[in-house]
Design a protein around this motif. Sequence first.
Motif, PDB file in Angstrom:
ATOM      1  N   CYS A  34      51.870  49.877  49.014  1.00 60.94           N
ATOM      2  CA  CYS A  34      50.313  49.193  49.492  1.00 60.94           C
ATOM      3  C   CYS A  34      51.551  47.742  48.105  1.00 60.94           C
ATOM      4  O   CYS A  34      50.558  46.455  48.395  1.00 60.94           O
ATOM      5  CB  CYS A  34      49.379  49.170  49.602  1.00 60.94           C
ATOM      6  SG  CYS A  34      49.234  50.590  51.146  1.00 60.94           S
ATOM      7  N   LEU A  35      50.967  48.339  46.992  1.00 67.91           N
ATOM      8  CA  LEU A  35      51.000  47.674  45.979  1.00 67.91           C
ATOM      9  C   LEU A  35      52.338  46.484  45.581  1.00 67.91           C
ATOM     10  O   LEU A  35      52.662  46.119  45.676  1.00 67.91           O
ATOM     11  CB  LEU A  35      51.395  48.357  44.678  1.00 67.91           C
ATOM     12  CG  LEU A  35      50.183  48.856  44.583  1.00 67.91           C
ATOM     13  CD1 LEU A  35      50.221  50.607  42.806  1.00 67.91           C
ATOM     14  CD2 LEU A  35      48.709  48.551  43.805  1.00 67.91           C
ATOM     15  N   ALA A  42      50.977  38.004  45.819  1.00 70.31           N
ATOM     16  CA  ALA A  42      50.156  38.285  44.168  1.00 70.31           C
ATOM     17  C   ALA A  42      50.948  37.540  43.396  1.00 70.31           C
ATOM     18  O   ALA A  42      49.824  36.793  42.529  1.00 70.31           O
ATOM     19  CB  ALA A  42      49.168  39.657  43.856  1.00 70.31           C
ATOM     20  N   PHE A  43      52.533  37.167  43.493  1.00 77.37           N
ATOM     21  CA  PHE A  43      53.469  37.107  42.409  1.00 77.37           C
ATOM     22  C   PHE A  43      53.170  34.924  42.458  1.00 77.37           C
ATOM     23  O   PHE A  43      52.905  33.947  41.092  1.00 77.37           O
ATOM     24  CB  PHE A  43      53.992  37.337  42.025  1.00 77.37           C
ATOM     25  CG  PHE A  43      55.250  35.944  41.236  1.00 77.37           C
ATOM     26  CD1 PHE A  43      54.987  36.105  40.435  1.00 77.37           C
ATOM     27  CD2 PHE A  43      55.822  35.109  41.777  1.00 77.37           C
ATOM     28  CE1 PHE A  43      55.856  35.829  38.585  1.00 77.37           C
ATOM     29  CE2 PHE A  43      56.959  34.650  40.846  1.00 77.37           C
ATOM     30  CZ  PHE A  43      56.374  34.518  39.695  1.00 77.37           C
ATOM     31  N   GLU A  44      52.680  34.624  44.057  1.00 81.37           N
ATOM     32  CA  GLU A  44      53.162  32.895  44.051  1.00 81.37           C
ATOM     33  C   GLU A  44      51.611  32.674  43.561  1.00 81.37           C
ATOM     34  O   GLU A  44      51.427  31.633  43.649  1.00 81.37           O
ATOM     35  CB  GLU A  44      53.634  33.424  45.650  1.00 81.37           C
ATOM     36  CG  GLU A  44      54.723  32.639  45.621  1.00 81.37           C
ATOM     37  CD  GLU A  44      54.513  33.710  47.197  1.00 81.37           C
ATOM     38  OE1 GLU A  44      54.364  33.036  48.067  1.00 81.37           O
ATOM     39  OE2 GLU A  44      56.488  33.639  47.550  1.00 81.37           O
ATOM     40  N   THR A  45      50.470  33.555  43.953  1.00 85.83           N
ATOM     41  CA  THR A  45      48.785  32.886  43.383  1.00 85.83           C
ATOM     42  C   THR A  45      48.163  33.252  42.527  1.00 85.83           C
ATOM     43  O   THR A  45      47.733  32.251  42.662  1.00 85.83           O
ATOM     44  CB  THR A  45      47.573  33.892  45.234  1.00 85.83           C
ATOM     45  OG1 THR A  45      48.625  33.846  46.596  1.00 85.83           O
ATOM     46  CG2 THR A  45      46.873  33.676  44.982  1.00 85.83           C
ATOM     47  N   ASN A  49      50.638  37.608  35.695  1.00 89.90           N
ATOM     48  CA  ASN A  49      50.019  38.405  34.993  1.00 89.90           C
ATOM     49  C   ASN A  49      49.618  39.533  36.840  1.00 89.90           C
ATOM     50  O   ASN A  49      49.406  41.225  35.671  1.00 89.90           O
ATOM     51  CB  ASN A  49      48.427  37.479  34.066  1.00 89.90           C
ATOM     52  CG  ASN A  49      49.430  37.581  33.233  1.00 89.90           C
ATOM     53  OD1 ASN A  49      50.335  38.103  32.014  1.00 89.90           O
ATOM     54  ND2 ASN A  49      48.317  36.622  33.029  1.00 89.90           N
ATOM     55  N   ALA A  50      49.071  39.043  37.397  1.00 92.76           N
ATOM     56  CA  ALA A  50      49.100  39.739  39.027  1.00 92.76           C
ATOM     57  C   ALA A  50      50.781  41.090  38.917  1.00 92.76           C
ATOM     58  O   ALA A  50      50.029  42.247  39.348  1.00 92.76           O
ATOM     59  CB  ALA A  50      48.878  39.250  39.557  1.00 92.76           C
ATOM     60  N   PHE A  51      51.387  40.236  38.865  1.00 90.55           N
ATOM     61  CA  PHE A  51      52.285  40.846  39.208  1.00 90.55           C
ATOM     62  C   PHE A  51      52.796  41.943  38.023  1.00 90.55           C
ATOM     63  O   PHE A  51      53.682  42.957  38.288  1.00 90.55           O
ATOM     64  CB  PHE A  51      54.169  39.799  38.753  1.00 90.55           C
ATOM     65  CG  PHE A  51      55.662  40.655  38.801  1.00 90.55           C
ATOM     66  CD1 PHE A  51      56.063  40.406  40.691  1.00 90.55           C
ATOM     67  CD2 PHE A  51      55.993  41.145  37.823  1.00 90.55           C
ATOM     68  CE1 PHE A  51      57.408  41.247  40.680  1.00 90.55           C
ATOM     69  CE2 PHE A  51      57.411  41.640  37.991  1.00 90.55           C
ATOM     70  CZ  PHE A  51      58.370  41.854  39.484  1.00 90.55           C
ATOM     71  N   LEU A  98      62.303  36.449  42.314  1.00 94.85           N
ATOM     72  CA  LEU A  98      60.815  36.015  41.816  1.00 94.85           C
ATOM     73  C   LEU A  98      60.640  35.078  40.132  1.00 94.85           C
ATOM     74  O   LEU A  98      60.038  34.324  39.879  1.00 94.85           O
ATOM     75  CB  LEU A  98      60.111  36.985  41.684  1.00 94.85           C
ATOM     76  CG  LEU A  98      59.535  37.536  43.627  1.00 94.85           C
ATOM     77  CD1 LEU A  98      58.177  38.516  43.492  1.00 94.85           C
ATOM     78  CD2 LEU A  98      59.158  36.309  44.397  1.00 94.85           C
ATOM     79  N   LEU A  99      61.992  36.281  39.812  1.00 96.88           N
ATOM     80  CA  LEU A  99      61.376  35.855  37.943  1.00 96.88           C
ATOM     81  C   LEU A  99      62.721  35.604  37.217  1.00 96.88           C
ATOM     82  O   LEU A  99      62.368  35.221  35.815  1.00 96.88           O
ATOM     83  CB  LEU A  99      61.485  37.437  37.421  1.00 96.88           C
ATOM     84  CG  LEU A  99      59.564  37.585  38.116  1.00 96.88           C
ATOM     85  CD1 LEU A  99      59.271  39.292  37.686  1.00 96.88           C
ATOM     86  CD2 LEU A  99      58.278  36.991  37.283  1.00 96.88           C
ATOM     87  N   SER A 100      63.397  35.365  38.078  1.00 95.97           N
ATOM     88  CA  SER A 100      65.007  34.943  37.268  1.00 95.97           C
ATOM     89  C   SER A 100      65.687  34.406  38.350  1.00 95.97           C
ATOM     90  O   SER A 100      65.461  34.309  39.249  1.00 95.97           O
ATOM     91  CB  SER A 100      65.912  36.045  36.754  1.00 95.97           C
ATOM     92  OG  SER A 100      67.465  35.663  36.005  1.00 95.97           O
TER      93      SER A 100
END
Length: 453
Positions: A34-35, A42-45, A49-51, A98-100
């Motif tokens: 679920c996480l 959550a990252f996009e919104t 920090n949520a990520f 997402l991050l790189s």
Amino acid sequence: MPEALAYQFDRPARFARNVPTLYLLASTGLVLTCLTLVTPFAFETYGDNAFIALTIAAGLLTAVATGLAERVPAGRALWLIFGLGIALRAYVLLFDPLLSSDIYRYVWDGRVQAAGINPYRYVPADEALAFLRDGAIFPHINRAATAVTIYPPVAQFFFFIVTRIGESVTVMRLALLGCEAVIVALIVLLLRRVNRPVTRVVAYLWHPLPLWEIANSGHVDALMVALMLLGLWIGLTGQALRGAVVIAISALVKPYTAPVLAAIWRPWDLKMPLIVIATVVLCYLPYLSVGWGVLGFLTQGYLNEEGIVAGNDLWPLAVWRLVFGEHRGDVVAYVVLAALILLVMALAVARSSDRAMASRVTDINMLLLMTLLLLSPNYPWYFLVIAPFVALCGSAPTWVASIGALLLSEQLDWDYYVPRMVTKSLLFGGLLLAWALVAWGSRMRRTADGRSQ
């Protein structure tokens, strides 16, 4: 009344004891799933920090799952462990990195080589490469106008081979997942060899660090780790020179695995250093048409950009400066001291009379952790080098470093930016604290054993 209250509070604990461990493991996996499902959104919104919060929570759940998995029969648990590990990777593969954006450079370097051009010769934006540009890869290359490639020759061989199958991010990530399959297989083999439950492979398969940094971001560190473990397996099973060649090749993907050579080298044996040097030279030969340019962006800006030349991002040195101030030549002094520390540790490992595989693996884990502490890299994917050791060793420092590395996922373009010095202090301070607690616990046990005799 107090007895009734105690009974009520004890009910969850008694319930947990009565629930089969396999169900607890499955429940932990469900929460972790679920996480993971909500993390991209959550990252996009809400941003990085949520990520970070969600992935660290997933890392802590993985640690819990590892403890549970050790108590479950392998035949029943491995289906769950592998099934969920594969499903999570399939899910994060659906999203763009997402991050790189490093993986776009991988595809570009493979394309450049296929055109017969040395990848260390031109920056991607150079007009000499204009005919290779497209709308899918070129616009996403970082430092396209300022940096030639930084990746060593074995990484370049890999990029070329994979892009001959397909010049896309998806194909590259699938190839890196193939490297992960090798990693997992070798973890299982090593776990059996050191007489630890094979179900401990869950510590790698469910861990959010390799999940996001390989399956999603697609970092070539997966190739480095696969080759490192392969060389380690070969070297520790009686073929030290062949193992050294494979480990040297892994260091030519990224050099963080070089300390592993100490675990299979015997002091004063000159054959191994010579064969390692020969391997390095042979791998660089195809690219020597650019001379010293084969070192790429590493010497042309990376060391400055990452705060290494100035010493700002070398965490132990940065802490020293906070207390004692900055002094001329302190970076050189720090580099020399760090090299001496690693050299002394490597020699101690090489000279150790305990050649048991479990001891060798533990020593390697310590060497790699110290390397990460002294170099204190700025990005989480560098910590993939210790990811297999959460399963193989499972020490508190390894868990702290591998989960704490997720703090480095901070992106500059989001609000609520946490300074890198703060995140690194949490990460490496936690590592030092974990080491201290382990040392204190060992000392207390020795004291207790001494008193009982």
